[in-house]
Write an enzyme that holds these catalytic residues in place. Sequence first.
Site, short mmCIF file in Angstrom:
data_model
loop_
_atom_site.label_atom_id
_atom_site.label_comp_id
_atom_site.label_asym_id
_atom_site.label_seq_id
_atom_site.Cartn_x
_atom_site.Cartn_y
_atom_site.Cartn_z
N LYS A 38 -3.43 0.52 -3.33
CA LYS A 38 -3.11 -0.88 -3.02
C LYS A 38 -2.67 -1.57 -4.29
CE LYS A 38 -5.27 -4.96 -0.89
NZ LYS A 38 -6.53 -5.45 -0.32
N VAL A 55 0.86 -1.19 0.00
CA VAL A 55 0.00 0.00 0.00
C VAL A 55 0.89 1.23 0.00
CG1 VAL A 55 -1.81 1.26 1.21
CG2 VAL A 55 -1.79 -1.24 1.27
N ASP A 74 -12.24 -11.53 7.14
CA ASP A 74 -10.88 -11.24 7.61
C ASP A 74 -10.88 -9.99 8.49
OD1 ASP A 74 -8.21 -11.75 7.95
OD2 ASP A 74 -7.59 -10.78 6.10
#
Length: 851
Positions: free
Chosen positions: A580, A566, A682
């Site tokens: 990203k 990033v 996540d």
Amino acid sequence: MQLKTMTFHYMLLLLFALPLIKTTSISPRKQAESLIKWKDGLSSSSSSPPSLLNSWSLTNLSSLCNWTAIVCTKTRTVSEIQLSRMEINGTLALFDFSLFPNLTHFNLSGNYFRGPIPSAIGNLSNLTTLDFNNNSLYNSYNGFSGPIPNSIGLISGLQYIDLSNNFLEGKIPPSIGKLRELQSLDLSYNSLNSSIPSELGLCTNLTHLSLSSNKFNGELPLSLSNLKNLVELRLDANLFIGQILPSLVSNWTELVSLYLQDNSFSGTISAEIGLLTQLQYLRLYSNEFRGEIPQSLGNLSQLQQLYLSDNHLTGEIPQSLGNLSRLQRLDLSANNFTGMIPRISGMLDLKLLSLSNNNLTRVIPIFLFLVVGLTGLDYLNLSSNSLSGAIPSELRMLTELDVFNASHNHLSGEIQSALADLLTLNISMYDFSYNNLTGPFPTCGIFNKVPTSAFVGNHGLWSAEGPTECKSSSTNSKSAKKNMVSIILYSFLGFTVGAISIAALFLMFCKRSTIRPQVIKTSQNFESFEAMILQEEVKFTFAEVVKAVDDFHEKYCIGEGGFGKVYKAELQSGQVVAVKRLNTDDSNDVPAINLQSFQNEIRTLTNIRHRNIVRLYGFSTRKGCIFLLYEYLERGSLGKALYGIEGVTELGWPYRVNIVQGLARALSYLHHDCSPPIVHRDVTVNNVLLEQDFEPRLSDFGTARLLSIDSSNWTNIVGSLGYMAPELAYIMQVTEKCDVYSFGVVALEVMMGRHPGDLLESQLSESSASMKGNADLLLKDVLDQRLEPPANELAKAVVLVMSIALACIRTRPRLRPTMHFVSQNLSAQSLPCLPKPFGMLTINKLSALQN
């Protein structure tokens, strides 16, 4: 005659003395020896036998009444065995029930006991309290299993039975009807799979009856009408069918809580429901109820929650509901209601109102906002109806509103003028899509920094900064060209999504046909879509971004993850964005997993919008690489803030509570306000970013998955170690409850200032709804020791966060709350009082608060 009289009196004396003789024949020494024999067959996580029972010793036989967990009668025989939450692992096979006739309390709750409940339990004729709840595990043990012994009916003095959260099967024995003193029966969260025996209706002293989350079936027996003292009745999450007959309802006049949701009850809602004037909680959602809502429902003046969603109810919503002056949550969604939204002038405490997915017509009434704008309404969903007319400008009165959804209706008019006064409204999610709205995209107040996806499907809307030629054309031409801009924009978006889908199909084909299945060539697939900015208000090009990071020089890298790096890009305009970059190798091949991640993230973030979810500006492919452009959040990740200097100097308790609340709102939106629901998969402290004021933003949807009702949702293990739900390790089934678990871990980590690995390990080994291995662990010692302990209202907030977080990490997924429940409770206006002084609260006590 005198001799006969003496003989009779002597025999009578013997008769009355028999119980005493029987009692005194059981010596304390025999009881002590029996308990030691039982203890030798038990174990715990720390020792075998359990170290907590060290006082149960042959060298200490004469001190039975001073043993741990033992209470004696005046005759020094055992009256109570209190082994709750002592990490004990074992069975009841070696427990000699015949030696404990005076036992009144038998409590094994929150341990690791397994196997059947012996029929010899019927020998405990003086028992009043039997508590075996929460003995279920996810390892080789299965908690109490098998049937409930019929001999339980012999314990005629029983007043309290709790066998919840085990693996009991079979039926409720008919002998239950012999327990005429029974006041509370909790068999919830087992696998009982019969109908309710009519004999249960003989237990007329019952005040609390919970059979939730089993496999009970059939119709409710009419004998339940005899339970006139019921205060709480929970039959939810079973397989019940049939009608709730008036003769049943009319006798339950003492009920405060009635939970019948998630069954297959049918027929109408009886008018006799209006007789339950003490009722505060009524949940009938997810059944097969038909017909109209009875007017008598308006008689329930104490009602606080009314959930009737997901049924087949018809007719108009009765005006009498306006009499429910204490109502806080009203959910009538997913029915077939018609007519207009009724007056609800009396609902001054209303927090949630959902009328979505019905057939309501006419305009949104102004009185809706005039009345509830006295209140703290924070959730209003009117979507998927046939509402028409303009959006009332009185919407501005709902100053506490957090979610507003008016999508999929026939609303018309200009948003700009109708909502011009919305300057301070703090809405995290709103949706006006798929209506007949006209005029320019709104830029006033709260709309000046939001994407246009909230307004898709309104073909009369156009950008206020449209093409130059539109300004010099005739009125009709202007309108046509403005509409054309929208059509082109949506067509381009659709074409791009189609292209991504084609690429995914191409990926699947290549994975089967090439020697290197893990990569594919992308230059042919994405060459014509090198860059695309999705948000209309963005005023930069991707070329500017590449220049700002000096063609991705390492000095601009601010982070690195599994899928790439990033970068921070400071543009000439002063705007800062995060880029990203999903890495590829030198052959310009894109790893298959990266392309899949890219596709998921684009698909997810372009269709969701929430103040606690990071914004995606656009994407690009360049030289075979994939790039995603996000808003830049200066403080970086929550993990960085938590473990850096900010964790001490700035990240105090108020900010930490707010971070947990914001994350809960984001996940609740994904799970309950997106269709189909979205599972992030996540959730970690590194995937939560922070704004300058520490407001959280959930990020990194590379592993997110859109759940489909028709999908099995089986997948490969995806997520971060230490945050993944335990069920993923062996069944690999992704559900919303996986995110709930990860949220619980993050919430605990935020409060504790460290990863809660020890609590998670304890939870996995015990597999119950409470933290039994931490019975004596004080909350104040668990919290981040770098901060002063919270006090007053802040202490209440921290306790609430911790108790809900502990509920979220329960090993059994079905025992975890939903994120909607979590978000609503964490954002409640009033906080529950502490059950004990803050310094005396234990983890064990907090775990029990959400049961």
